[in-house]
Enzyme design. Structure first.
Site, PDB file in Angstrom:
ATOM      1  N   GLY A  14       0.861  -1.182   0.000  1.00 28.46           N
ATOM      2  CA  GLY A  14       0.000   0.000   0.000  1.00 28.46           C
ATOM      3  C   GLY A  14       0.899   1.234   0.000  1.00 28.46           C
ATOM      4  CB  ALA A  16       2.579   2.445   4.781  1.00 25.56           C
ATOM      5  CB  ALA A  46      -7.854   5.543  -0.171  1.00 23.61           C
ATOM      6  CD  GLN A  47     -14.994   5.346  -2.671  1.00 19.97           C
ATOM      7  OE1 GLN A  47     -15.747   6.084  -2.053  1.00 19.97           O
ATOM      8  NE2 GLN A  47     -15.417   4.250  -3.291  1.00 19.97           N
ATOM      9  N   GLY A  48     -11.648   9.097  -0.640  1.00 22.77           N
ATOM     10  CA  GLY A  48     -11.687  10.491  -0.175  1.00 22.77           C
ATOM     11  C   GLY A  48     -10.453  11.269  -0.571  1.00 22.77           C
ATOM     12  CD  GLU A 116     -13.014  12.689   3.355  1.00 21.13           C
ATOM     13  OE1 GLU A 116     -12.990  11.761   4.165  1.00 21.13           O
ATOM     14  OE2 GLU A 116     -12.279  12.745   2.357  1.00 21.13           O
ATOM     15  CG  HIS A 239     -16.807   4.726   5.706  1.00 24.24           C
ATOM     16  ND1 HIS A 239     -17.980   5.226   5.197  1.00 24.24           N
ATOM     17  CD2 HIS A 239     -15.825   5.550   5.271  1.00 24.24           C
ATOM     18  CE1 HIS A 239     -17.710   6.302   4.474  1.00 24.24           C
ATOM     19  NE2 HIS A 239     -16.404   6.531   4.513  1.00 24.24           N
ATOM     20  NE  ARG A 285     -15.003   8.412   7.982  1.00 31.06           N
ATOM     21  CZ  ARG A 285     -13.960   8.181   7.229  1.00 31.06           C
ATOM     22  NH1 ARG A 285     -13.124   7.200   7.551  1.00 31.06           N
ATOM     23  NH2 ARG A 285     -13.733   8.883   6.158  1.00 31.06           N
ATOM     24  CG  HIS A 346     -13.335   2.652   6.651  1.00 30.43           C
ATOM     25  ND1 HIS A 346     -13.272   2.333   5.309  1.00 30.43           N
ATOM     26  CD2 HIS A 346     -12.791   3.905   6.762  1.00 30.43           C
ATOM     27  CE1 HIS A 346     -12.709   3.343   4.650  1.00 30.43           C
ATOM     28  NE2 HIS A 346     -12.401   4.292   5.505  1.00 30.43           N
ATOM     29  CD  GLU A 370      -6.121   0.309   8.373  1.00 20.36           C
ATOM     30  OE1 GLU A 370      -6.037   0.503   7.138  1.00 20.36           O
ATOM     31  OE2 GLU A 370      -7.132  -0.156   8.924  1.00 20.36           O
ATOM     32  NE  ARG A 381      -8.955   6.600   9.522  1.00 16.13           N
ATOM     33  CZ  ARG A 381      -9.357   6.868   8.286  1.00 16.13           C
ATOM     34  NH1 ARG A 381      -8.658   7.669   7.512  1.00 16.13           N
ATOM     35  NH2 ARG A 381     -10.449   6.307   7.804  1.00 16.13           N
ATOM     36  CG  LEU A 387      -4.466   7.670   2.062  1.00 13.62           C
ATOM     37  CD1 LEU A 387      -4.943   8.044   0.656  1.00 13.62           C
ATOM     38  CD2 LEU A 387      -3.897   6.257   2.041  1.00 13.62           C
TER      39      LEU A 387
HETATM   40  C1  SIN Z   1     -13.908   8.052   2.406  1.00 15.36           C
HETATM   41  O1  SIN Z   1     -13.668   8.423   1.259  1.00 15.36           O
HETATM   42  O2  SIN Z   1     -14.986   8.230   2.936  1.00 15.36           O
HETATM   43  C2  SIN Z   1     -12.831   7.332   3.168  1.00 15.36           C
HETATM   44  C3  SIN Z   1     -11.764   8.247   3.552  1.00 15.36           C
HETATM   45  C4  SIN Z   1     -11.075   7.775   4.805  1.00 15.36           C
HETATM   46  O3  SIN Z   1     -11.386   6.705   5.311  1.00 15.36           O
HETATM   47  O4  SIN Z   1     -10.253   8.513   5.334  1.00 15.36           O
END
Ligand code: SIN
Length: 542
Positions: A14, A16, A46-48, A116, A239, A285, A346, A370, A381, A387
């Site tokens: 990943g 890391a 990872a999307q965000g 976020e 999540h 979250r 998550h 992680e 978190r 990341l």
């Molecule tokens: C998300 O895109 O919702 C995940 C991002 C994250 O877990 O930091």
């Protein structure tokens, strides 16, 4: 048994792992292993994006305050400051390697920053909704182009080899690891002056998770078996919004969708989040996942819904191309339909105890990403901080290793051959399958978003029995990836339960009906350190 020598062994591909390898290759030869395809990691999904105080209007102080707030008193403030302040430089390094973060449509010199939960402002650098995928693609190419890095796919680490385990006198240190070559079904060893655990998280410990199949807590389990302290394992982040559809396995609907104004509604169409927190769908979250869990259980519904129908199709296709297209394949048009969602495991906020350089309690082993618990996340978190942590700590780790002369510390200690003379091929694969399901169902039902003493006791009994059975199976039969992963998820499940039992309060991601409030006084971390044990099969000569 084949033994390979390297200056550094990095386990995991990943962010890391790849950044550790790229930083370490400046000092020596690196072997980096991936247990399956090298592109398969949590980062890849990872999307965000990557949270970083990079905007001229943002400040380090503001990012620190948000991180500490969400971490509910359990972050290590000094670690938070070091990691977050190292972000901008590492972001520039990613850009130098070829990653482009999205820019604002009319203002090319400004980043298009995402929002976020828990962040007081827009701060998340992204590449659409496939940030992790883009990052991994570029880094894998950089690794392939680096002659000092050997990438080995389909090789799964079994256990660390330590001088303590080999009964060599003096301070114990790690000299490498045993690995399973999945293609050849043969064990080999890598001998290295430093081993970096970058194995990611452990979402597969739970029945429902946003993580890929590879997230089986391998590094945490290996470190624990080698006698390393493991911290804060009760803080498993769920999540809030994974797609709820019978055919959609682990698909996440990024929090960035809520950052663009999506609201959460129940089956009656009520925007329920304001009843739980004034920040609504953008509360941290832990709050949102618990609210959804409560709403689903109270109403007897299967899921809740995300509503982003106020945005145009054009905007959604441009900002969330992957999420939009994936939802379409399940017959959901985000521009006009509600998206059914449920919470799922998550992120593991706990892990192997390290400092911000990835230094662990055992000489010769580092942990980054992680798998590690640096003190950045505390009890919960902050979204998209992980990341950034992986990037900064991978850099710090290589710098620390260089500063301590580990590169010039070859080991001439022989790693004993793997003992497999008295094992036989498994004739009961059903046991593995059954125990996988049992661990994961037990964790979901008894050690999930809402816990109680009774549920934890039940889970502890069941997981202890399963661990015994699995260890016996591991000793009696040929080693396979399935058995190794099962052994690891059971070990991590045991650590989560024991940590949860230690915490007699509710805090952050750990919520129990028996102690629903945070306790008064200074919050304390949980830590588990056991004698090295249940480790690698002893060679015949032992
Ligand atoms: C998300 O895109 O919702 C995940 C991002 C994250 O877990 O930091």
């Amino acid at each position: 048994m084949k033994t390979l020598d390297a200056d550094y062994l990095v386990i995991g591909t990943g962010l890391a792992g790849l950044m550790s390898a790229l930083n370490l290759s400046k000092q020596g030869h690196v072997i980096i292993v991936s247990k399956k395809d090298s592109s398969e990691s949590n980062t890849n999904y990872a999307q965000g994006g990557i949270a970083c105080p990079i905007d001229p209007d943002d400040t380090l102080e503001s990012h620190v305050a948000d991180t500490l707030g969400v971490g509910r008193g359990l972050c290590n403030e000094s670690a938070v400051r070091t990691i977050l302040s190292g972000g901008p430089e590492q972001i520039r390094e990613l850009e130098r390697l070829g990653i482009s973060f999205a820019r604002r449509p009319a203002k090319e010199n400004e980043y298009d920053l995402g929002q976020e939960g828990g962040h007081s402002r827009r701060r998340v650098l992204h590449a659409g909704d496939i940030t992790g995928h883009e990052v991994i693609k570029v880094l894998l190419q950089a690794v392939a182009d680096d002659p000092r890095i050997t990438l080995m796919e389909n090789c799964m680490a079994v256990d660390l080899v330590t001088t303590g385990w080999l009964k060599i006198s003096g301070e114990s240190r790690c000299i490498g690891a045993y690995l399973l070559d999945r293609a050849k079904q043969a064990i080999f060893a890598v001998r290295a002056s430093c081993t970096v655990l970058a194995t990611g998280g452990a979402g597969k410990v739970y029945l429902y998770t946003s993580n890929p199949d590879t997230a089986t807590g391998d590094g945490i389990a290996m470190a624990w078996r080698a006698g390393l302290p493991v911290k804060n394992m009760e803080f498993v982040q769920f999540h809030p919004t994974c797609l709820y559809h019978p055919d959609a396995k682990s698909f996440l609907i990024s929090e960035a969708v809520r950052g663009e104004g999506a609201v959460l509604v129940n089956a009656a169409g009520e925007d329920f989040m304001r009843m739980y927190d004034e920040r609504g769908a953008l509360a941290p979250r832990d709050v949102v996942a618990r609210a959804i869990d409560h709403e689903i259980k109270k109403r007897g519904d299967a899921c809740v819904y995300l509503d982003i129908t106020h945005k145009s199709r054009e905007f959604l296709e441009q900002r969330f191309p992957n999420i939009y297209a994936t939802c379409r394949t399940y017959g959901i048009d985000m521009a006009t339909d509600l998206i059914p969602v449920v919470p799922a495991a998550h992120y593991c906020c706990g892990g192997v105890e390290t400092d911000v350089d990835g230094v662990t309690a055992l000489d010769g082993v580092y942990a980054v990403g992680e798998v590690a618990c640096t003190g950045l996340h505390g009890a919960n978190r902050l979204a998209s901080n992980s990341l950034l942590e992986a990037l900064v700590c991978a850099y710090n780790c290589a710098t620390h290793i260089a500063g301590h002369g580990q590169a010039a510390k070859p080991t001439d200690i022989e790693i004993p051959p793997w003992k497999d003379s008295d094992v036989v091929p498994s004739d009961e694969a059903v046991v593995v399958e059954h125990n996988w399901n049992e661990v994961r169902t037990c964790m979901w039902d008894y050690v999930g978003i809402v816990r109680t003493n009774k549920r934890l006791e039940r889970a502890a009994r069941r997981v202890a029995t399963l661990q015994d059975e699995i260890e016996q199976y591991y000793l009696d039969y040929d080693v396979t990836t399935d058995v190794l992963e099962l052994r690891n998820i059971a070990a991590v499940a045991g650590l989560i339960i024991r940590s949860a039992e230690q915490r007699k309060e509710s805090r952050g991601l750990h919520y129990t009906l028996d102690y629903p409030e945070p306790s008064a006084g200074i919050p304390v971390e949980t830590s588990i350190v056991d004698k090295p044990g249940g480790t690698v099969r002893p060679p015949d000569s032992f």
